[in-house]
Design a protein around this motif. Sequence first.
Motif, PDB file in Angstrom:
ATOM      1  N   ARG A  89     -91.180 -45.012 -14.839  1.00 43.44           N
ATOM      2  CA  ARG A  89     -90.244 -45.901 -14.241  1.00 43.44           C
ATOM      3  C   ARG A  89     -91.278 -46.818 -13.253  1.00 43.44           C
ATOM      4  O   ARG A  89     -90.989 -48.075 -13.243  1.00 43.44           O
ATOM      5  N   GLU A 140     -82.635 -54.098 -15.642  1.00 43.11           N
ATOM      6  CA  GLU A 140     -82.686 -52.576 -16.196  1.00 43.11           C
ATOM      7  C   GLU A 140     -82.776 -52.433 -17.774  1.00 43.11           C
ATOM      8  O   GLU A 140     -83.480 -51.414 -17.925  1.00 43.11           O
ATOM      9  N   LYS A 150     -86.218 -50.251 -18.895  1.00 39.94           N
ATOM     10  CA  LYS A 150     -86.018 -49.068 -20.084  1.00 39.94           C
ATOM     11  C   LYS A 150     -86.836 -49.515 -21.217  1.00 39.94           C
ATOM     12  O   LYS A 150     -87.524 -48.590 -21.907  1.00 39.94           O
TER      13      LYS A 150
END
Length: 196
Positions: free
Chosen positions: A152, A138, A142
């Motif tokens: 994304r 994650e 990001k």
Amino acid sequence: MKTIGLTGGIASGKSMVARVLQEMGAVLLSADKIGHQVIEPGKTAYYDLIDNFGKEILNADGTINRKELGGIVFKDPQKLKLLNQLTHPPIMQEIKLKLAQIEQEQPEAIVVMEIPLLYETRMEKLFDQVWVVWVDRETQIKRLMARDAIDRSDAISRIDSQMPLDEKARRADLVIDNCGSIEETIAKATRYFNNI
């Protein structure tokens, strides 16, 4: 001469760690920079890329538009494989030449080679040690979205085109966890370098 292959995933922080190690006295080489050199006009890989991907990948000045090429290959695993087949042999040849030259000129050097696709290209045998800069998935997504101003799904497709970071970490001689602050990562890299 001691050699370290430094790898990680896209947006994991390996370039920052590489700069820290260089500041501490390591001779730094970059596979990406070598990769850019082997596709310059006049080089064999340059013509191979045009033959296989067309003139659409060229800038107005005749150089390869790496962003355009990246947009093509990151959406198609077969095209990415083809790109790697065309560019990895000349990159590997140039890396071996550079390592031999440094060994001749600076036999006491600690050489850090930053190679994003070290395991994917089976280059780990070239180095005394492999260090992996690791972040959780994650955090990686990001950071890549922020760094490259992409959405994304684009970030995930680029990350998924590489070997998972957890797998790279399992194979490494040493793992630098880069999920914390920059200062913490610098402190870890400094400590590991001083223990070589």
